[in-house]
Design an enzyme around this catalytic site. Structure first.
Site, mmCIF file in Angstrom:
data_model
loop_
_atom_site.group_PDB
_atom_site.id
_atom_site.type_symbol
_atom_site.label_atom_id
_atom_site.label_comp_id
_atom_site.label_asym_id
_atom_site.label_seq_id
_atom_site.Cartn_x
_atom_site.Cartn_y
_atom_site.Cartn_z
ATOM 1 C CG ASP A 43 -1.913 1.162 1.164
ATOM 2 O OD1 ASP A 43 -2.934 1.012 0.475
ATOM 3 O OD2 ASP A 43 -1.651 2.209 1.783
ATOM 4 C CD GLU A 79 -1.619 6.226 2.615
ATOM 5 O OE1 GLU A 79 -2.256 7.114 2.016
ATOM 6 O OE2 GLU A 79 -2.118 5.148 2.968
ATOM 7 C CG HIS A 86 -6.879 6.768 4.653
ATOM 8 N ND1 HIS A 86 -7.041 6.268 3.386
ATOM 9 C CD2 HIS A 86 -8.123 7.054 5.112
ATOM 10 C CE1 HIS A 86 -8.324 6.257 3.081
ATOM 11 N NE2 HIS A 86 -8.997 6.712 4.104
ATOM 12 C CG ASP A 111 -4.525 1.725 4.787
ATOM 13 O OD1 ASP A 111 -4.891 1.712 5.974
ATOM 14 O OD2 ASP A 111 -4.768 2.667 4.008
#
Length: 635
Positions: free
Chosen positions: A32, A34, A173, A178
């Site tokens: 994952d 960001e 998040h 995540d």
């Protein structure tokens, strides 16, 4: 990055030549990211989190903040909690990516909305000049949509699936958190498909697209098709045409109907009925698109959506009477605007154009000797009676003349009046009224532009254009009054002009609708010539010699160029769909005009000059909060 104690038996890494690797022996790296935004090219990665799992056990974790080389926008900070100060001292992606790729080597990459994460990782690999590995990618969004019905899972956001499937970790998040939640979701989904006989990686990948055995069994229908551009026709049990489509590679496109690439339900039903696939090889994409349109009219196949509404076009036109009004019709006469898919759309635009041109909207029939007199009204009154005066036919004549000038691009005064009204509303802080008028004016501009662009192509007696084929050769099209009359190609190394002459000689003769007179080869008042690109006409020749502008006198060509008289419809009888396909092809980068019977031009005061404003107005109308855009892209 941390690694738990090693297992007694080391997990077997995925070998891609082993097609039946059991799922319990397959190593997955669930990742994952960001980021600072939603664009892989313009935005950067702020955090990477990944979990390596095999056989239900965690083999290792990878987590690090990343300095994206730019500030983190406030909207993203609000969602992720990652600030610019937090990533200031973090390593850059050039230092992080090699370590992540080593961590994920030999594993299946898994992500929730994998398209988003993989796009950023591939962009980072390009930035770092690192080859992207040929790893298998699995998307848990697609897997969830395949396994879970919409009644059970209306949303496939990670937070929703984590709650639904009982994940031990809830997403926040932040990348590692995540990724851990995605691991739980992956294991839950694999557990569900195991009951349906899915036990290996190959079976899982085959299960992911909803393809029936009957659908796969018909792959042989594509076996004999050429790898060339053209049109394909699926035929049913009674040899009826079920569906028509176009392709740049016929074999590859038709083969997709028998794999998971085809997800449309009605297409799967069509494939189940099909017994044969016919094809027509075409010179290039333009010919394929035009042939498709003509075959749709001829066969009206039931599985083409366009076949269900073959005559949907509406036109806004002036009535032929002493006091003209707007009328919405199927067949355009002169002074027409269109085409429109909806009668209501045409009528709505007629109302706003009438308001700013003074055209009457009352329904009374008035003879030449009558007087128009409608009482003024605060809202919804007849525009011709806005000042309460009585108008004879001569007094009223400037209103329809202004409409004709607007449609033909000889005047944009009504558009300027509309923008002045928007400005007045804004200055008075009537912002809702300004926004409503802005959105309606955008529709007017786009409708005018559409008609003027198509009319610019349809008015030319003969236009020969060429487009590079990407391999050093040329694709040619002979266009007559907006119709494709001939097409062909000249491969690299073959002199192009003899090919052009052959295409012209064999091209179809086109007889347009309307009265025509000889054209004197000069732009009409209020028009400026524009070529397909760069504002000039550039011939293609074998040498530096100028190609003669005179059209060949061979069979099927046109010697005398013609200019439509004023009573000709805008497209001179051509199909709007076909003229639109031709116009889009002419607008492609690299198109050159070989020669033409007259200039390819649009009106000087046409709507094209207002397109920039329309784009900005559209963007303002569709603007969404930055936080919502970011969340939507994350899935």
């Amino acid at each position: 990055m941390s690694d738990p104690a090693p297992r007694a038996t080391a997990a077997k890494q995925l070998a891609f030549d082993e097609l039946d690797t059991p799922l319990y022996e397959t190593t997955f790296v669930v990742v994952d990211l960001e980021t600072t935004g939603t664009s892989p090219g313009a935005d950067g990665i702020t955090e990477i989190g990944a979990v390596k799992v095999c056989g239900g056990e965690v083999l290792g974790e990878f987590a690090t903040l990343v300095n994206p080389g730019r500030e983190v926008p406030p909207a993203v900070v609000h969602v992720t909690g990652i600030t610019t100060a937090m990533v200031y001292a973090a390593p850059r992606i050039e230092a992080v990516l090699p370590g992540f790729l080593e961590f994920a080597a030999g594993a299946v990459l898994v992500a929730h909305n994998a398209r988003f994460d993989m796009a950023f990782l591939r962009a980072a690999a390009v930035q770092c000049d690192i080859p992207w590995p040929a790893a298998q990618v699995l998307c848990t969004v697609k897997l969830a949509r395949r396994v879970l019905g919409r009644d059970e899972a209306p949303s496939v956001r990670l937070s929703s699936l984590a709650r639904l499937l009982g994940a031990t970790t809830q997403p926040t998040h932040r990348a590692l958190q995540d990724a851990r939640a995605t691991v739980d979701v992956l294991h839950a989904l694999i557990g569900r498909v195991g009951n349906q006989g899915v036990h290996s990686l190959t079976e899982l990948l085959d299960y992911l697209p909803d393809v029936t055995p009957r659908q796969r069994s018909k792959r042989f229908l594509a076996a004999d098709l050429p790898a060339a551009p053209g049109v394909y026709l699926f035929r049913g049990p009674s040899d009826e045409v079920l569906y028509i489509g176009t392709a740049v590679n016929l074999r590859r496109r038709v083969r997709n109907y028998f794999t998971g690439s085809e997800t449309r339900g009605r297409m799967k039903e069509m494939v189940s009925l099909a017994l044969r696939v016919d094809h027509v090889v075409c010179a290039h994409a333009l010919e394929a698109g035009v042939r498709e349109l003509r075959l749709l009219v001829a066969h009206t196949p039931p599985y083409n959506r366009r076949s269900k509404f073959p005559k949907r076009a509406w036109w806004l036109t002036l009535t032929d009477e002493p006091f003209p009004r707007f009328s919405v019709v199927r067949e355009p006469a002169r002074d027409a605007l269109g085409p429109f898919n909806s009668r209501n759309d045409a009528a709505d635009l007629g109302v706003i154009i009438a308001e700013f041109t003074g055209l009457r909207t009352c329904t009374a029939r008035l003879t030449r000797g009558a007087v128009h007199q409608c009482p003024p009204a605060v809202v919804g009154g007849c525009p011709a009676g806005s000042d309460g005066s009585s108008l004879g036919a001569a007094d009223y004549a400037p209103a329809p003349a202004l409409v004709r000038a607007l449609f033909a691009g000889r005047s944009d005064a009504p558009l300027r009046a509309m923008l002045d009204r928007i400005e007045s509303h804004s200055l008075a802080e009537h912002f809702e009224a300004a926004a409503r008028l802005r959105d309606r004016v955008v529709q007017v501009v786009r409708a005018l532009r559409r008609t003027q662009r198509l009319a610019a192509v349809a008015r030319i007696a003969e236009l020969i254009a060429a487009h590079p084929d990407g391999s050093g050769g040329w694709e040619f099209a002979v266009i007559r009054y907006g119709r494709l009359a001939g097409s062909g190609t000249a491969p690299r190394g073959v002199p192009p002009m003899p090919i052009v002459e052959q295409i012209v000689s064999a091209a179809e003769t086109v007889v347009p609708t309307g009265n025509f007179t000889h054209f004197e080869n000069a732009p009409a008042d209020g028009e400026v010539p524009v070529s397909a690109h760069r504002g000039h006409v550039e011939p293609i020749a074998e040498s530096d010699a100028t190609v003669s502008a005179e059209v060949s006198a061979s069979a099927g060509s046109i010697r005398d160029a013609a200019d439509p008289a004023e009573d000709a419809p805008p497209l001179h009888g051509a199909s709007p769909e076909e003229v639109a396909v031709v116009a889009r092809w002419l607008a492609r980068p690299g198109v050159r005009i070989v020669r033409t019977s007259e200039g390819y031009r649009e009106p000087m005061y046409g709507a094209a000059r207002w397109l920039g404003w329309a784009v900005l107005a559209d963007a303002a109308a569709r603007a969404q909060p930055a936080e919502q855009v970011y969340l939507d892209r994350l899935g």
